[in-house]
Design an enzyme around this catalytic site. Structure first.
Site, short mmCIF file in Angstrom:
data_model
loop_
_atom_site.label_atom_id
_atom_site.label_comp_id
_atom_site.label_asym_id
_atom_site.label_seq_id
_atom_site.Cartn_x
_atom_site.Cartn_y
_atom_site.Cartn_z
CD GLU A 1 0.75 2.67 3.04
OE1 GLU A 1 1.23 3.56 2.33
OE2 GLU A 1 1.16 1.50 3.01
CD GLU B 1 -1.18 -1.60 0.58
OE1 GLU B 1 0.01 -1.33 0.34
OE2 GLU B 1 -2.11 -0.78 0.45
C1 BGP Z 1 1.71 1.15 -0.54
C2 BGP Z 1 0.45 1.80 -1.08
C3 BGP Z 1 -0.01 1.18 -2.37
C4 BGP Z 1 1.10 0.80 -3.33
C5 BGP Z 1 2.25 0.10 -2.60
C6 BGP Z 1 3.44 -0.22 -3.49
O1 BGP Z 1 2.33 1.99 0.38
O2 BGP Z 1 -0.61 1.70 -0.15
O3 BGP Z 1 -0.93 2.07 -2.96
O4 BGP Z 1 1.49 1.88 -4.05
O5 BGP Z 1 2.68 0.88 -1.51
O6 BGP Z 1 4.12 0.92 -3.85
P1 BGP Z 1 4.69 1.22 -5.29
O7 BGP Z 1 3.79 0.56 -6.29
O8 BGP Z 1 4.66 2.68 -5.45
O9 BGP Z 1 6.08 0.66 -5.35
#
Ligand code: BGP
Length: 459
Positions: A164, A362
């Site tokens: 990202e 993801e």
């Molecule tokens: C994505 C990132 C991850 C993780 C995820 C969930 O955008 O790549 O690193 O952080 O989001 O986000 P969070 O745990 O901050 O709610």
């Protein structure tokens, strides 16, 4: 109906070095150590990126847990600041040994690795030199990439340049949620531009150094939906799409900047500074495949009020967001749950980007205070997460059946981990992590995921 997935499908999960390793060794400081020390309670609830789940010492156990929930593949990252503590100086030999051991363990346990070079975690020493605003830091990144490919490219064949990348300019230069937390659209554009150069230069070096390897970048190209068919709403959504989606997607997949975006930036005095050879570098170094992260869509409408001429210029100077009634994740972010967007995102890759090989890098459901769902047997009964995966996987399946070249699905994340924006508030894992005791324990979704992989599909 049984949703059968293609043979050799990559089922697995994603994590990152900074969010799992812990740093009670010789790791150099990253921007998150700096940010945490400046404001430990602003995002982090007083829990900094130091001890964490201690993957650094417990990696064998954690890789076994990935296996226990059925994973045949995993994406994590190398910590730039662990390998090269000041970002562009000496390589830490202890870190070299550590990453070799981790890579060997993944192999020993039969889990294919996709290794990412950077997951937001800029070394602090390089941020002090201006981070990606500074072209010298681009060179330092390319040097770091080359070192990684030379050290580990014999063993790891699938790589990613960034996770990202747009979050670095968004968080650090637009919306004040990552260090250096400034708000300046023009600087954000410069950072984005330089990261695309860094990416393309790393792709070039990769193909010179790693035999038989493939490299991607991982983008969160969240679909942008206009509120209505009204041309003003559609035009507003297009601007958001140019800024947040096409900005990275076009150069990495098509080898050129989006002409409409360049025109828009020119009209608003936002054009970045580059070198004459940049165009050629981008054109000649496209990715071999792409990773796609998906959580929630962006919904956009035409601006209701003309912004004050002296207000700070932001992407939102050109559109407003609106919220759909509907389901949301119970997290500190309250992301909307809208599974069809994962299909729309995949179809965009098929229809507009030459159907390049891709995978879901993801996708996951965060929950706060998940303890309330613990059953009498002590296991977290996260049936909502299983339902979430199924809803999204049905759409991934549909896209594949319509010809999308998608070879895998990675959840965020196997084991609950620390977040750069909310520490341990939002839990995404199919394996529970107790930050007080360090204990790991399968949730119900962990057992379900194993069945999913064993059957290579689900009912
Ligand atoms: C994505 C990132 C991850 C993780 C995820 C969930 O955008 O790549 O690193 O952080 O989001 O986000 P969070 O745990 O901050 O709610």
């Amino acid at each position: 109906m049984f949703y059968q997935f293609p043979e050799d499908f990559y089922w697995g999960g994603a994590s990152s070095a900074l969010q799992t390793e812990g740093s009670d060794s010789s790791r150099g400081k990253t921007i998150f150590d700096v940010f945490y020390n400046l404001a430990p309670n602003r995002f982090f609830d007083g829990v900094g990126p130091n001890k964490l789940a201690d993957f650094y010492h417990r990696y064998k156990e954690d890789i076994s847990l990935y296996k226990a929930v059925g994973h045949n593949s995993h994406r994590t990252s190398i910590s730039w600041a662990r390998l090269i503590p000041d970002g562009d100086g000496d390589v830490d030999q202890e870190a070299v040994v550590y990453y070799h051991e981790v890579i060997d363990e993944f192999k020993r346990q039969g889990v294919t690795l996709i290794m990412n070079l950077m997951h937001f975690d800029m070394p602090a020493a390089l941020q002090a030199k201006g981070g990606f605003e500074n072209r010298e830091v681009v060179d330092a990144y390319v040097r770091y990439a080359k070192i990684c490919f030379e050290l580990f490219g014999d063993k790891v064949k699938l790589w990613a340049t960034f996770n990202e990348p747009i979050v670095t300019p968004e968080g650090g230069y637009l919306y004040d949620f990552h260090y250096p937390n400034v708000v300046d659209f023009k600087r954000a554009v410069q950072v984005s531009y330089n990261m695309i150069i860094a990416h393309a230069a790393a792709v070039k070096v990769f193909h010179q150094v790693v035999d038989g390897g493939e490299i991607c970048t991982i983008l969160n190209i969240t679909p942008i939906y206009p509120r209505s068919d009204n041309p003003k709403d559609v035009a507003a959504a297009r601007i958001a799409d140019l800024i947040f989606v096409r900005s990275f997607l076009d150069p990495v997949l098509l080898g050129q900047w989006n002409a409409e975006l360049v025109e828009f930036l020119g009209e608003h005095d936002l054009l970045p500074v580059g070198l004459p050879e940049d165009k050629q570098l981008i054109a000649a170094n496209r990715v071999d495949f792409i990773g796609l992260n998906y959580y929630q869509p962006r919904r956009v409408k035409a601006k209701e009020h003309v912004p004050h001429p002296e207000s700070v210029l932001l992407p939102e100077s050109f559109f407003d967001y609106y919220e759909m009634q509907g389901r949301r994740m119970n997290t500190s972010r309250g992301w909307e749950i809208y599974p069809k967007a994962i299909y729309d995102m995949l179809m965009t890759i098929k229809n507009e980007y030459g159907n390049v090989k891709c995978y879901i890098a993801e996708n996951g459901m965060g929950i706060q205070q998940e303890d309330q769902f613990r059953g009498a047997d002590g296991v977290i009964d996260d049936t909502y997460r299983i339902a979430f995966y199924k809803e999204h996987l049905r759409y991934v399946h549909q896209a594949i059946s319509e010809g999308v070249n998608c070879f895998g699905y990675h959840i965020w994340t196997p084991i609950d981990n620390w977040s750069m924006i909310n520490a341990y508030k939002n839990r995404y894992g199919v394996i529970e992590f107790n930050p007080q005791t360090g204990e790991r324990k399968l949730k119900r979704s962990g057992s379900w995921f194993k069945e999913l992989v064993d059957a290579n599909g689900f009912d």
